[in-house]
Design a protein around this motif. Structure first.
Motif, PDB file in Angstrom:
ATOM      1  N   LEU A 240      80.154  36.078 -76.764  1.00 25.42           N
ATOM      2  CA  LEU A 240      81.577  36.247 -76.464  1.00 25.42           C
ATOM      3  C   LEU A 240      81.886  37.673 -76.010  1.00 25.42           C
ATOM      4  O   LEU A 240      82.840  37.907 -75.264  1.00 25.42           O
ATOM      5  CB  LEU A 240      82.420  35.893 -77.693  1.00 25.42           C
ATOM      6  N   ALA A 241      81.052  38.612 -76.468  1.00 24.16           N
ATOM      7  CA  ALA A 241      81.244  40.009 -76.068  1.00 24.16           C
ATOM      8  C   ALA A 241      80.592  40.324 -74.733  1.00 24.16           C
ATOM      9  O   ALA A 241      80.641  41.471 -74.277  1.00 24.16           O
ATOM     10  CB  ALA A 241      80.685  40.933 -77.143  1.00 24.16           C
ATOM     11  N   GLY A 242      79.962  39.306 -74.100  1.00 28.33           N
ATOM     12  CA  GLY A 242      79.439  39.492 -72.755  1.00 28.33           C
ATOM     13  C   GLY A 242      77.939  39.511 -72.619  1.00 28.33           C
ATOM     14  O   GLY A 242      77.423  39.695 -71.506  1.00 28.33           O
ATOM     15  N   GLU A 243      77.202  39.308 -73.717  1.00 29.34           N
ATOM     16  CA  GLU A 243      75.743  39.336 -73.620  1.00 29.34           C
ATOM     17  C   GLU A 243      75.202  37.977 -73.169  1.00 29.34           C
ATOM     18  O   GLU A 243      75.849  36.936 -73.366  1.00 29.34           O
ATOM     19  CB  GLU A 243      75.120  39.699 -74.978  1.00 29.34           C
ATOM     20  N   SER A 244      74.000  37.980 -72.593  1.00 30.23           N
ATOM     21  CA  SER A 244      73.319  36.730 -72.259  1.00 30.23           C
ATOM     22  C   SER A 244      72.850  36.057 -73.542  1.00 30.23           C
ATOM     23  O   SER A 244      72.731  36.708 -74.593  1.00 30.23           O
ATOM     24  CB  SER A 244      72.112  37.005 -71.362  1.00 30.23           C
ATOM     25  N   GLU A 245      72.567  34.774 -73.493  1.00 26.73           N
ATOM     26  CA  GLU A 245      72.093  34.051 -74.669  1.00 26.73           C
ATOM     27  C   GLU A 245      70.813  34.683 -75.212  1.00 26.73           C
ATOM     28  O   GLU A 245      70.648  34.838 -76.424  1.00 26.73           O
ATOM     29  CB  GLU A 245      71.852  32.578 -74.326  1.00 26.73           C
ATOM     30  N   ALA A 246      69.894  35.034 -74.307  1.00 25.57           N
ATOM     31  CA  ALA A 246      68.620  35.595 -74.748  1.00 25.57           C
ATOM     32  C   ALA A 246      68.816  36.942 -75.435  1.00 25.57           C
ATOM     33  O   ALA A 246      68.240  37.211 -76.499  1.00 25.57           O
ATOM     34  CB  ALA A 246      67.681  35.735 -73.555  1.00 25.57           C
ATOM     35  N   GLN A 247      69.647  37.807 -74.825  1.00 19.59           N
ATOM     36  CA  GLN A 247      69.895  39.114 -75.419  1.00 19.59           C
ATOM     37  C   GLN A 247      70.624  38.974 -76.749  1.00 19.59           C
ATOM     38  O   GLN A 247      70.322  39.671 -77.725  1.00 19.59           O
ATOM     39  CB  GLN A 247      70.713  39.981 -74.467  1.00 19.59           C
ATOM     40  N   ALA A 248      71.591  38.059 -76.800  1.00 24.11           N
ATOM     41  CA  ALA A 248      72.350  37.848 -78.029  1.00 24.11           C
ATOM     42  C   ALA A 248      71.453  37.359 -79.153  1.00 24.11           C
ATOM     43  O   ALA A 248      71.604  37.766 -80.314  1.00 24.11           O
ATOM     44  CB  ALA A 248      73.487  36.859 -77.780  1.00 24.11           C
ATOM     45  N   ALA A 249      70.517  36.477 -78.833  1.00 22.45           N
ATOM     46  CA  ALA A 249      69.590  35.968 -79.847  1.00 22.45           C
ATOM     47  C   ALA A 249      68.721  37.099 -80.389  1.00 22.45           C
ATOM     48  O   ALA A 249      68.483  37.201 -81.600  1.00 22.45           O
ATOM     49  CB  ALA A 249      68.723  34.863 -79.260  1.00 22.45           C
ATOM     50  N   SER A 250      68.230  37.948 -79.490  1.00 23.25           N
ATOM     51  CA  SER A 250      67.415  39.083 -79.910  1.00 23.25           C
ATOM     52  C   SER A 250      68.223  40.057 -80.761  1.00 23.25           C
ATOM     53  O   SER A 250      67.761  40.535 -81.811  1.00 23.25           O
ATOM     54  CB  SER A 250      66.861  39.806 -78.679  1.00 23.25           C
ATOM     55  N   ASP A 251      69.448  40.340 -80.337  1.00 27.44           N
ATOM     56  CA  ASP A 251      70.295  41.272 -81.075  1.00 27.44           C
ATOM     57  C   ASP A 251      70.673  40.724 -82.449  1.00 27.44           C
ATOM     58  O   ASP A 251      70.768  41.480 -83.428  1.00 27.44           O
ATOM     59  CB  ASP A 251      71.551  41.590 -80.267  1.00 27.44           C
TER      60      ASP A 251
END
Length: 711
Positions: A240-251
């Motif tokens: 929701l803050a603008g990250e890709s699914e892959a980046q969000a999962a890693s974060d």
């Protein structure tokens, strides 16, 4: 509030347990419980006249046996007729009062938003209720802070970002039962344990987003399921803050890794209950040595902290572990963690998509809420939190007449007299300790209704077009107000609950009992009812708070609020044996929370001791009051019940509550208060006075063979 202030928690607020629940409350028996429409409720919803509950002895279920389960006998009819609304996780006889109080505050806020008499609270309300403006802004209000985090060039710069986060989001100055709910660590000015007349700097463990360390560390299937869902929630919020699914999962994985490591280092909430375990005095040089990765000189300057004689570091082991983490993890990991902290703590104040996702995990998954509460209720609570004494003046003017204050003071004095008599009559306490106990009792200061002087919010910049900025401005003001106390004499007149709060507390370092006007309303205090009803409800609350000065925590502080052992060795041993009886009794399975969930009586011992002692004091005070009127406890009133019976029925009625299983599990894991049913049945099963009232016999469930009694 002092580190060890003990509150009744009549209306557990979910935000007090898991502070990022969009002001979604639990009970209506205080404070620390949706939607009439999904986004927030209509004016018509808000205008409905709330219902105040009043004690009625005819509500008991006479088909049941009071000696088998007095809570069910007293409450089953009410519970059946009052199911939990979909926007609540806890619904009690006090919930109507909570709604009544909030409706009155709403009227005050709406009026203020239309005129210039109270611009602070009026503009705050207007900004919070501006759904279209909040929706249009999206996550833009976060971009400046997220940009600063992204621009960090080295881990040396983390310190100033921590200081910024501590200014932006509520909680950094509020020590909790489990941790300070804030990024990295908590910081504030608090009374010194060894010299309660002065304020020193205190640094506390923090850093977690879940309610406490157990949510990260327990390995049962339910706990693992919740942690997995939390990871999914973090990922969704990053998207929701603008990250890709892959980046969000890693974060999300990075956040979980860091928070779990901090959880492993935290002191648990049982050990944390003993003030001796958190009274670690350090010089500033020692603090610097403890966590050299944090630039303490830069932090103290950024938060405008005065020089402190010494620093109390509640959990040195936590800070040693945090130092290792700061060294082990690269800057990018800490940037991810801080981005999460900004998004997480801002979530209740942002657009609908973020608010809904935040609600879905913290309120629905963790607490069992089915719907979002109407926006007006969320805004009222936020205004009460951020500008509470400005709003509280109007509440007192409208809801707390002088007659109510005078009658409450009379009850307080009579219950304090009852404790004095109880102390003198104790067979297990030596004369030397009795003298000290009486001195402490005489030193208690009674604060009733509202503060003697009101807080000045003139320096807080409130605007009509940014809810997020208003929360940050109010937070910064309150944080710096607490920090500015460092190095100064304590302000004994200060309150740490706002006047409309439906709760009460004892502060062991001030040695004060505090009863906001919000709880001095029906069904707890009812000016239309007789003494038996009021002593059973608010009288027990008064007794409960007074006993906190003498529970397993409070007894370790003297009459002046200093952490000092004023007990003889033998009396201390005698006390601990009686305390163990209480903690053993309350260590029990809690079936409503799910299989395998057990309450730890060591966590709840202080509150349970206060419940058991408080009701004795209230009953003794009622007996004295009736005697002055030429009556006895066993005389009958107009409804056919004796005053003794009405006392116990009123006490039980004030605790009737439907509770969702999810929030029951949350409370049992994190909170030092027992569930409502135990606050009735466990207490009265220890009392011969109750058995006399209802003719209970040995062997029945409400007659405990090994009755526990401290006070």
């Amino acid at each position: 509030m002092s580190r060890y202030s003990a509150a009744l928690v009549l209306c557990l607020s979910v935000s007090a347990i898991a502070p990022n629940m969009s002001a979604q409350s639990l009970p209506a028996r205080t404070s620390r419980p949706k939607a009439l429409v999904a986004a927030g409720g209509s004016p018509a919803d808000a205008a409905k006249e709330p219902k105040l509950e009043h004690f009625d002895s005819n509500l008991v279920d006479k088909s049941l046996d009071p000696c088998a389960d007095f809570y069910k006998y007293s409450c089953s009819k009410w519970l059946t007729e009052n199911p939990i609304p979909p926007d609540q996780v806890y619904w009690s006889t006090g919930s109507g009062l909570e709604l009544w109080n909030e409706n009155l505050l709403r009227e005050t806020l709406e009026a203020a938003s239309k005129n210039a008499d109270q611009p602070k609270i009026g503009d705050y309300w207007a900004a919070c209720m501006d759904e279209s403006g909040i929706e249009a802004a999206g996550l833009k209000p976060l971009q400046p802070e997220l940009g600063l985090i992204a621009a960090l060039q080295s881990k040396k710069e983390i310190t100033l970002e921590i200081a910024r986060l501590h200014h932006l989001f509520p909680g950094t100055w509020q020590y909790g039962d489990n941790q300070t709910d804030t990024s990295f660590f908590g910081f504030t000015g608090q009374q010194d344990y060894d010299d309660a007349s002065m304020v020193v700097a205190q640094i506390d463990q923090g850093g977690l987003s879940l309610p406490n360390r157990d949510y990260y560390l327990k390995t049962d299937e339910k706990s693992k399921e919740l942690l997995t869902k939390y990871r999914t929630h973090i990922q969704k919020m990053f998207v929701l803050a603008g990250e890709s699914e892959a980046q969000a999962a890693s974060d999300a994985g990075t956040v979980i890794e860091l928070e779990t490591a901090m959880a492993q280092a935290q002191m648990d909430n049982i050990k944390r209950r003993d003030p001796k375990n958190v009274n670690h005095k350090m010089t500033l040089a020692q603090v610097r040595e403890l966590t050299p990765s944090i630039d303490w000189d830069a932090y103290l300057k950024a938060v405008k902290a005065p020089a402190s004689d010494h620093y109390i570091v509640t959990s040195p082991d936590f800070f040693r572990a945090e130092e290792k983490l700061l060294n082990q993890h690269p800057l990018a990991h800490w940037q991810t963690y801080m981005r999460w902290q900004v998004i997480h703590y801002s979530a209740p104040y942002l657009n609908k998509a973020v608010v809904d996702e935040n609600f879905d995990f913290f309120a629905r998954t963790l607490a069992g809420a089915e719907q979002q509460q109407p926006r007006w209720r969320r805004c009222v609570r936020a205004a009460d939190r951020d500008l509470g004494e400005a709003l509280g003046q109007a509440y007192v003017d409208r809801a707390f007449p002088p007659e109510s204050k005078a009658r409450t003071i009379q009850m307080v004095h009579s219950i304090e007299t009852a404790l004095g008599s109880d102390i003198e009559s104790l067979s297990w306490m030596s004369p030397a300790t009795k003298e000290q106990a009486v001195n402490k009792l005489k030193g208690i200061e009674d604060k009733i209704g509202y503060p003697s002087h009101w807080r000045n919010y003139s320096s807080v910049k409130i605007v009509r077009d940014s809810y997020v900025n208003n929360v940050a401005a109010a937070t910064s003001f309150e944080f710096e107000r607490w920090v500015a106390k460092v190095g100064k004499p304590v302000d004994r007149a200060e309150w740490t609950m706002t006047p409309p709060t439906i709760n009460a507390y004892y502060d062991p370092q001030l040695n004060t009992i505090n009863f906001p006007a919000g709880i001095l309303q029906p069904p707890f205090f009812d000016p239309t009812k007789d003494d038996a009803v009021n002593y059973g409800a608010i009288g027990m609350v008064i007794g409960h708070e007074i006993i906190h000065g003498f529970d397993d925590q409070g007894r370790k502080f003297d009459a002046h609020g200093n952490l000092r052992d004023w007990w003889t060795a033998d009396d201390g041993k005698q006390y601990d044996e009686r305390g163990k009886c209480i903690s053993d009794e309350y260590t029990q399975d809690v079936p409503d929370a799910g299989p395998g969930v057990k309450q730890n009586g060591l966590l709840t011992q202080g509150e349970d001791t206060a419940d058991n002692g408080g009701i004795h004091l209230a009953l003794n005070a009622l007996e004295a009051s009736l005697k002055q009127q030429g009556k006895s406890l066993d005389d009958k009133g107009s409804d056919g019940w004796t005053y003794r019976q009405r006392f116990f029925l009123s006490n039980a009625y004030s605790w009737c509550a439907n509770v969702r299983p999810e929030v029951t599990r949350l409370i049992v894991t994190t909170d030092p208060h027992s569930m409502p049913i135990f606050r009735i049945d466990n207490v009265i099963s220890n009392m011969s006075e109750f058995q006399q009232a209802f003719g209970c016999k040995a062997g029945q469930p409400m007659v405990r063979a090994n009755a526990c009694r401290v006070w």
